[in-house]
Design a protein around this motif. Structure first.
Motif: not given
Length: 173
Positions: A19-20, A130, A150, A152, A161-162
């Protein structure tokens, strides 16, 4: 630079079930493990890792450990500056891993790519944990391999994403 076909590597959906990332270090560990598995040509081309930002250094540190090479940094925000173990960045005929903590617009990475390509690398890999897909598409046209696991489809901020993504302040010298 070799005429190796440019490609984009994104992790299959079942490879990165996240998820992150907790922080840049965890993201770097994931990135380094995937890079090692990817069989990018490094042996005959003496790999070198170059981080493109302060946050990129934290991600690139894991990559340098994985490939057992020193860490270098190219700072293009306050004029081009280089930090590393030698007085000059030597990438000629080497595999260069250009690493950042994320690709949002791609402007920093495009500038770094231009600088590195002018030095004659054998193989140029851009790697980030990402990146925004449209920016990744544009960057991929400039390098041998874009490695962004990643990408998105929604959102334009890689910081989302962190869990822990503090701003990295740079000291002017």
């Amino acid at each position: 630079m070799n005429s190796i076909i440019t490609s984009i590597w994104a992790a299959p959906k079942n490879r990165i079930n996240i998820q992150a990332f907790h922080d840049r270090t965890e993201a770097g560990d994931h990135l380094a493990n995937l890079l090692l598995e990817s069989q990018i040509p490094t042996g005959e081309y003496s790999p070198i890792v170059v981080a493109t930002s302060g946050g990129g250094v934290l991600v690139a540190a894991s990559v340098t450990k994985a490939f057992n090479v020193p860490l270098n940094m190219l700072d293009i925000h306050h004029g081009t500056k280089y930090w590393g173990q030698s007085s000059a960045l030597d990438v000629k005929e080497r595999t260069v891993f250009l690493v950042d903590d994320g690709i949002t617009t791609g402007s920093t990475m495009r500038t770094a790519i231009k600088i590195i390509k002018s030095m004659g690398p054998a193989y140029l890999v851009v790697a980030a944990p990402v990146g925004i897909p449209s920016s990744c598409d544009n960057i991929a046209k400039l390098v041998n391999l874009l490695f962004v696991p990643v990408q998105p489809q929604k959102g334009r901020d890689v910081a989302l994403w962190y869990d822990d993504f503090p701003r990295i302040e740079k000291k002017r010298s």
